[in-house]
Design a protein around this motif. Structure first.
Motif, PDB file in Angstrom:
ATOM      1  N   LYS A  16     -25.284 -72.137  47.167  1.00 27.78           N
ATOM      2  CA  LYS A  16     -24.848 -73.434  47.409  1.00 27.78           C
ATOM      3  C   LYS A  16     -23.715 -73.372  48.374  1.00 27.78           C
ATOM      4  O   LYS A  16     -22.644 -72.770  48.355  1.00 27.78           O
ATOM      5  N   ILE A  27     -20.629 -71.220  47.945  1.00 32.14           N
ATOM      6  CA  ILE A  27     -19.438 -71.138  46.822  1.00 32.14           C
ATOM      7  C   ILE A  27     -19.740 -70.496  45.696  1.00 32.14           C
ATOM      8  O   ILE A  27     -19.203 -69.776  45.244  1.00 32.14           O
ATOM      9  N   GLN A  28     -21.626 -70.399  45.714  1.00 25.65           N
ATOM     10  CA  GLN A  28     -22.072 -69.483  44.693  1.00 25.65           C
ATOM     11  C   GLN A  28     -23.404 -69.330  45.229  1.00 25.65           C
ATOM     12  O   GLN A  28     -24.041 -70.200  46.115  1.00 25.65           O
ATOM     13  N   ASP A  31     -27.063 -66.695  40.467  1.00 28.80           N
ATOM     14  CA  ASP A  31     -26.449 -66.544  39.463  1.00 28.80           C
ATOM     15  C   ASP A  31     -25.271 -67.251  38.882  1.00 28.80           C
ATOM     16  O   ASP A  31     -25.042 -67.202  37.619  1.00 28.80           O
ATOM     17  N   GLY A  32     -24.709 -67.816  39.604  1.00 28.41           N
ATOM     18  CA  GLY A  32     -23.321 -68.482  39.206  1.00 28.41           C
ATOM     19  C   GLY A  32     -22.194 -67.729  39.175  1.00 28.41           C
ATOM     20  O   GLY A  32     -22.145 -66.619  39.207  1.00 28.41           O
ATOM     21  N   ILE A  33     -21.069 -68.683  39.266  1.00 33.89           N
ATOM     22  CA  ILE A  33     -19.862 -68.011  39.282  1.00 33.89           C
ATOM     23  C   ILE A  33     -19.402 -66.633  38.340  1.00 33.89           C
ATOM     24  O   ILE A  33     -18.988 -65.809  38.656  1.00 33.89           O
ATOM     25  N   VAL A  34     -19.591 -67.301  37.059  1.00 30.34           N
ATOM     26  CA  VAL A  34     -19.463 -66.321  35.979  1.00 30.34           C
ATOM     27  C   VAL A  34     -20.019 -64.833  36.126  1.00 30.34           C
ATOM     28  O   VAL A  34     -19.410 -63.818  36.062  1.00 30.34           O
ATOM     29  N   LYS A  35     -21.226 -64.869  36.221  1.00 33.71           N
ATOM     30  CA  LYS A  35     -22.258 -63.554  36.719  1.00 33.71           C
ATOM     31  C   LYS A  35     -21.713 -62.996  37.933  1.00 33.71           C
ATOM     32  O   LYS A  35     -21.506 -61.824  37.696  1.00 33.71           O
ATOM     33  N   THR A 223     -11.857 -66.977  41.135  1.00 32.47           N
ATOM     34  CA  THR A 223     -11.591 -66.348  39.887  1.00 32.47           C
ATOM     35  C   THR A 223     -11.175 -65.186  39.725  1.00 32.47           C
ATOM     36  O   THR A 223     -10.128 -64.776  38.965  1.00 32.47           O
ATOM     37  N   PRO A 315     -12.949 -65.115  33.661  1.00 29.79           N
ATOM     38  CA  PRO A 315     -14.182 -64.739  33.073  1.00 29.79           C
ATOM     39  C   PRO A 315     -14.088 -63.261  32.280  1.00 29.79           C
ATOM     40  O   PRO A 315     -14.378 -62.991  31.107  1.00 29.79           O
TER      41      PRO A 315
ATOM     42  N   ASP B  34     -21.583 -72.877  35.899  1.00 31.79           N
ATOM     43  CA  ASP B  34     -21.009 -72.503  34.578  1.00 31.79           C
ATOM     44  C   ASP B  34     -20.048 -73.482  33.798  1.00 31.79           C
ATOM     45  O   ASP B  34     -18.874 -73.455  34.304  1.00 31.79           O
ATOM     46  N   THR B  59     -15.576 -73.535  36.346  1.00 30.56           N
ATOM     47  CA  THR B  59     -14.555 -72.707  36.865  1.00 30.56           C
ATOM     48  C   THR B  59     -13.824 -73.394  37.820  1.00 30.56           C
ATOM     49  O   THR B  59     -12.708 -73.235  38.133  1.00 30.56           O
ATOM     50  N   LYS B  60     -14.709 -74.323  38.628  1.00 38.51           N
ATOM     51  CA  LYS B  60     -14.032 -75.192  39.751  1.00 38.51           C
ATOM     52  C   LYS B  60     -13.138 -76.422  39.314  1.00 38.51           C
ATOM     53  O   LYS B  60     -12.300 -76.442  39.920  1.00 38.51           O
TER      54      LYS B  60
END
Lengths: 362, 126
Positions: A16, A27-28, A31-35, A223, A315, B34, B59-60
């Protein structure tokens, strides 16, 4: 909008994109930011940070003395292939940019923030004399490989990198071309930053992904650095904040803290002698509430004492984390404070940094 | 149980007698990424259509969740507060936000059916 040499790779990996400092950056991924964050902490991930400026300055001792006017380091102290964290300082002592500078053959590599690099180059050029030459290396990409498995993976691709110590670098060969690798990063994990020609960066990425390193976007980069207590320019640092207020006194060489001789020295000397009125601290909300940038901070008795500069959910610590500036007398670790989110005051405390313990290789 | 309807602000609502269950759409969770924090309204609170009812944070950034109809909050879904990733896992079932006692059922008429919402999302990708 500019694109890095890895734009197509990002696109094909389900990135994305967001506009960042004039670049279209991931930006990610899927899997997404946390993973992505957890994967970096537990295994290994790589970041395309080619939007950052790779600035090379060449010259002799007189170039070093010119750079000392705007960068508060003792250049004599910087050994061959050693990296130092420092700043470009303005006339008032404020931070024009934060940077990593590494001594290489015939000069210095300086890594600059993407959003600042054009202005940085003007500011640096103003200080240099005709003996110095400089160049922004747009022919190079920059890849950060971070996480506990970074050493094993990179060593299997480029022999010898495991010998590098933290904040040290060297030239290596990759596909018959010179690459410069430092042991450093921005996540609180062990890892490397690899300066590699654009024409072979995709080859490097292919080998990294074959060994199960995952691409990590700017979201998780934020993060990760926040859990590691590291500053982000434009948030914790700007032209109105000096390094003493930012609690980064250590990044000014000891000799320079005593003798000065750089821009903004009068203000910095004053703050070193008399202490600062406000200072950067870590902040941990008591509950689950997330304190974002711009959140007001109050003392227990309701006095407004500061502002949050970065805040998110961490996280790996499984709780909200933040950094901000408070009046110095409230900056003691564990001091109870209040943060105002959506009109309500919530309990928080001043926390030691980092929130997440580092595992750098010494 | 009646048909599920959707608002332009990406909430879904499903009527069951006098009560309706409200949550955020799968599309909304995909846009947010998330979810790491959820704040739900207090039970007994009366809200007007399109008033702020809850908060979700990734998170954002933080985003408001609005109620698609007027009414009184009867029940809230504590498991999504305790573990906000429950919203991402099953946004249109177990990831519901609150149950509301509907004041005026005709307010449902202005909401979209599932096919209409899918078209709306396609035409308004952000």
């Amino acid at each position: 909008m500019e694109k890095t040499a890895l734009y197509n790779f990002h696109k094909n990996s389900g990135a994305k994109f967001v506009p960042f400092a004039g670049y279209e950056m991931p930006i990610q991924y899927k899997d997404g930011i946390v993973k992505e964050h957890i994967n970096t902490r537990q295994s290994v991930g790589f970041f395309d940070v080619s939007h950052m400026g790779q600035f090379f300055v060449s010259g002799g001792r007189s170039t070093e003395l010119s750079l000392e006017k705007i960068i508060p380091l003792d250049f004599k102290e910087i050994k061959m292939n050693q990296s130092k964290y420092s700043f470009l300082i303005n006339d008032e002592g404020g931070v024009i940019d934060d940077l990593i500078i590494t001594r290489v053959e015939n000069g210095f590599n300086i890594i600059l923030n993407a959003a600042c690099k054009d202005n940085d180059i003007k500011e640096i050029a103003k200080c240099l004399n005709s003996e110095s030459k400089y160049e922004l290396r747009k022919d190079l990409s920059l890849i950060a490989l971070q996480g506990p498995k970074a050493e094993t993976i990179l060593e299997s691709i480029i022999k010898g990198v495991k010998e590098l110590k933290f904040m040290n670098g060297n030239y290596f060969k990759f596909l018959e071309k010179k690459v410069y690798i430092t042991r450093s990063g921005y996540t609180g994990e062990d890892g490397f930053e690899i300066s590699v020609p654009n024409v072979i960066v995709e080859n490097l990425i292919k080998l990294l992904t074959d060994k199960d390193a995952k691409p990590i976007g700017l979201g998780a980069r934020d993060t990760l650095r926040l859990e590691a207590g590291l500053c982000l320019y434009g948030h914790e640092l700007n032209q109105e904040i000096n390094p003493i207020q930012a609690n980064l006194k250590w990044a000014i060489s000891k000799k320079r803290r005593e003798t000065g001789g750089f821009k903004g020295w009068e203000n910095i000397k004053k703050d070193l002698q008399n202490g600062v009125s406000k200072i950067r601290v870590g902040i941990k909300p008591a509950g689950k509430i997330i304190a974002r940038e711009g959140t007001k901070i109050y003392s227990n008795t309701g006095e407004e004492i500061g502002i949050i500069t970065s805040g998110t959910y961490g996280p790996s610590v499984n709780s909200p984390v933040a950094m901000g500036y408070v009046k110095s007398k409230f900056s003691e670790i564990d001091n109870k404070i209040l943060i105002e989110v959506r009109g309500k005051k919530h309990e928080a405390k001043v926390s030691k940094l980092p929130f997440y313990k580092k595992s750098y290789v010494k | 149980m009646s048909e599920k309807k959707y608002s332009k602000k990406h909430e879904w609502i499903m009527l069951n007698g006098e009560y309706a269950t409200v949550g955020i759409s799968k599309h909304a969770t995909e846009m947010l990424g998330d979810i790491v924090f959820v704040e739900l309204p207090e039970k007994g609170k009366s809200l007007n259509k399109e008033e702020k009812a809850a908060v979700v944070e990734s998170t954002k950034a933080a985003s408001d969740v609005y109620t698609p109809v007027s009414g009184e909050i009867m029940e809230t879904n504590q498991p999504i507060v305790d573990d906000p990733s429950n919203v991402n896992k099953d946004p249109e079932n177990n990831g519901w936000f609150f149950k509301i006692k509907i004041k005026d059922k005709s307010e449902l008429d202005s909401l979209m059916s599932q096919p209409d919402y899918e078209k709306f999302v396609k035409d308004n990708p952000n």
